[in-house]
Design a protein around this motif. Sequence first.
Motif, PDB file in Angstrom:
ATOM      1  N   TRP A 236       0.826  -1.217   0.000  1.00  0.00           N
ATOM      2  CA  TRP A 236       0.000   0.000   0.000  1.00  0.00           C
ATOM      3  C   TRP A 236       0.857   1.262   0.000  1.00  0.00           C
ATOM      4  O   TRP A 236       0.481   2.276  -0.603  1.00  0.00           O
ATOM      5  CB  TRP A 236      -1.001   0.001   1.160  1.00  0.00           C
ATOM      6  N   ASN A 240       0.615   4.247  -2.767  1.00  0.00           N
ATOM      7  CA  ASN A 240       0.295   5.623  -2.362  1.00  0.00           C
ATOM      8  C   ASN A 240       1.383   6.611  -2.766  1.00  0.00           C
ATOM      9  O   ASN A 240       1.092   7.737  -3.200  1.00  0.00           O
ATOM     10  CB  ASN A 240       0.089   5.685  -0.848  1.00  0.00           C
ATOM     11  N   ASP A 241       2.626   6.201  -2.627  1.00  0.00           N
ATOM     12  CA  ASP A 241       3.747   7.109  -2.897  1.00  0.00           C
ATOM     13  C   ASP A 241       4.210   7.075  -4.353  1.00  0.00           C
ATOM     14  O   ASP A 241       5.130   7.809  -4.711  1.00  0.00           O
ATOM     15  CB  ASP A 241       4.934   6.751  -1.995  1.00  0.00           C
ATOM     16  N   ARG A 278      -7.057   2.743   3.272  1.00  0.00           N
ATOM     17  CA  ARG A 278      -5.635   3.045   3.348  1.00  0.00           C
ATOM     18  C   ARG A 278      -5.111   3.643   2.047  1.00  0.00           C
ATOM     19  O   ARG A 278      -4.249   4.530   2.052  1.00  0.00           O
ATOM     20  CB  ARG A 278      -4.871   1.754   3.656  1.00  0.00           C
ATOM     21  N   ASP A 280      -4.741   5.895  -1.176  1.00  0.00           N
ATOM     22  CA  ASP A 280      -5.125   7.254  -1.549  1.00  0.00           C
ATOM     23  C   ASP A 280      -5.997   7.271  -2.793  1.00  0.00           C
ATOM     24  O   ASP A 280      -6.843   8.161  -2.957  1.00  0.00           O
ATOM     25  CB  ASP A 280      -3.867   8.101  -1.811  1.00  0.00           C
ATOM     26  N   ASP A 281      -5.788   6.324  -3.682  1.00  0.00           N
ATOM     27  CA  ASP A 281      -6.528   6.250  -4.941  1.00  0.00           C
ATOM     28  C   ASP A 281      -7.189   4.881  -5.010  1.00  0.00           C
ATOM     29  O   ASP A 281      -6.512   3.857  -5.124  1.00  0.00           O
ATOM     30  CB  ASP A 281      -5.575   6.448  -6.119  1.00  0.00           C
TER      31      ASP A 281
END
Length: 436
Positions: A236, A240-241, A278, A280-281
């Motif tokens: 995850w 996210n990053d 958790r 972001d997208d």
Amino acid sequence: MPAWIEHAVFWHLYPLGFVGADIRPAAPPLPAHRLDHLLNWLDYAVELGASALLLGPIFASATHGYDTTDHFRIDPRLGDEADFDRLVAEAQARGLRVVLDGVFNHVGRSHPFVRDALEHGGSSPKASWFRYTPEGELATFEGHHGLVALNGENPEVEDYVRTVMTHWLDRGIAGWRLDAAYAMAPDFWGRVLPGVRDHHPDAFIFAEMIHGDYAGFVQASGVDSVTQYELWKAIWSALNDKNFFELSWALDRHNGFLDHFIPQTFVGNHDVTRLASRLDDVATLEHALAVLAVVGGIPSVYAGDEQAFHGIKTEGEGGDDAVRPAFPERPQDLWPDGWPIYHRHQELIGLRRRHPWLVRARSKTVLLENTRLVLELADAGRRLFFALNLGGPTSFSVPDARGVLAGRDAHLCGAGHDARLHLAEKGWAVLSTALC
């Protein structure tokens, strides 16, 4: 490791929450036969592609199940032994094995042995069953007052844990998850488990580990596997990053673990924020599921994740409630919005079941950028390719790829040496090879 586990996919659920039991009752609860609620969901688990149920704590406790008061009694909020026997029988009739959560490094403060130690002090025959602080107080598990730490150096504790494990294996379960196994020295398990395996050599026993030396713990303790929290975090976090270097690094570590044992893999469980919350997208949810489906390991799906449930874990009392909700009476009562993700789970689990060798597959990085990743998954001459894209439309060469087995917005042109994969924005693909 038992042979059956190499084909296993777990559906993991937290029974007390799943059935809607009162987690923090103000008074001793009246017995209720809530375990039958799970019977309505067994076909759902089979249709998902699961081959085993991984149940959270089901033994008598004061609150959330991890403060056990009797390891030999079903929690009255769930039912009784007849309810348990019926659940195991109905699961087995569908080809589902049942694995239980064993909380063996601490007990609840209201456990009879604790009460005896508190009442009689050093004269209690159970006083040596527990650990103590330098001030002479009962030691606790990670500072939780209601969880009293057992003394793993006491042979009577070893015998007790061995007896509990064997008792429920005799009753038909297929294995154990050892909760917070890291809280006991690995040689404690090394002394306990041989006696369990003498009676049940096909039992699957794995340990909850968060940090530390995974391979060393497996070797010293004798467990079959440990929870792969390193990979969970990397999946995850990398999504996210937009940093596939983190995921590639974790997969290199994962390859090293596979040299010693097969890790238990997951992208969600009862102790962490839901994957759908958790990320972001939400569009990257499928990317995470696909990673779980193709990398080596023994995968589990936490109940509700296959429906894209949301839920954020917080600190303090009740902090787990959002990730341990009650489920409706039947699957047909679920909100319709979650079924597309359920069907995607079915597709990916089906792919894994058709390629059972993936359980031991090592990953090799073929292409690595912040937002693009191509892996080769291989074991004993069998191979698949796996491609992830977090950016805009892209294409790249994937020599030896033959076809798209699963994916989103993926198109393969050519074959063999000339194969080229086209991925739309945030696309992904699992690709067959000549030797898949």
